[in-house]
Design an enzyme around this catalytic site. Sequence first.
Site: not given
Ligand code: STX
Length: 324
Positions: A51, A118-119, A275, A303
């Site tokens: 996120g 990701s985050w 990604d 991603h």
């Molecule tokens: N933010 C995206 C991120 O961290 C840069 C992230 N983690 N999971 C997601 O995004 C989704 C739920 C959109 C797959």
Amino acid sequence: MAENTGEKPRELFPEIEAFDTGRLKVSEIHEIYYEQSGKKDGKPVVFVHGGPGTGTSPRERRFFDPDVYRIVLFDQRGAGKSTPAAELKENTTWDLVADMEKLRTRLGIEKWVVFGGSWGSTLSLAYAETHPDHVTALIVRGIFTVRHQELKWTYNDGGVSLVFPDTWESFWNYIPHAERHCMVGAFYRRLTSDDEETRRNAARVWNRWELSACRLYPDSKFIKKADDDLWSLQHACIECHYFINGGFFESDEQLLDNVDKICHIPGTIIQGRYDMVCPVDTAWRLHKKWPEADFHIVPDAGHTASEPGIQTCLLNATDKYKHL
Ligand code: STX
């Protein structure tokens, strides 16, 4: 460096129940949810969700061999089952780093494997650079460092918008011309509006955009997540709050500049070539600063952690660090 993923992907470990769940009061207003599963006296691993604002789900226990790992999942401030939901006050990267330390101490863990995508990669790196002595190994995927260039690529025109013009339209058209020079700011204003309907709609539009660009092969079931109002608000509000604040980093390059603090830790970097949300350039920069870490660019993935080549690499990585 590139993985040939033509072969069959690895399956996740079987579904398991948590053996312990709890809540930890981390500030005047925030309380976070955590849980443990797998082997009670096993090798500790902490799952750091994305996120910011996505929260965890039971499926995420399944990246780790339950006969070996003591698996800790927690929901970051405002996310998942943590309360208050979507609260932005007292909610910064450094609060989350401190929460991980509080959780580690509460559970009596000296060192843990840190796993995040990701985050989750951002927060894992921030945590490891701050507390390297408590990290056994680091597994990061879909590398994101909240640099201006990364945000501009995903949320302003001229980046992902050129690859997904069809889904970009609804995102772009939602914001009046005068505000389009900074889409994150424009969404943030709506996501923090006094009007609930405005907040809800903005969250849905925000998430539909991000979710639609997430996977190499778009999945309509996956994009439907945006229609879950609670999840959508948590994810969109918290993301925008962190993004307009540059991830609460002192400089654009802070995470990359401090990689020398973690170079001695065993590590794996996993990245999908296609990604769109966190483009491979950031993972490449991390690899150049941290050549000791295993580095995998999956040639046929976007991603998400559940895409076949990425899932296989993640499972191979957790297996690799089982006996450290
Ligand atoms: N933010 C995206 C991120 O961290 C840069 C992230 N983690 N999971 C997601 O995004 C989704 C739920 C959109 C797959």
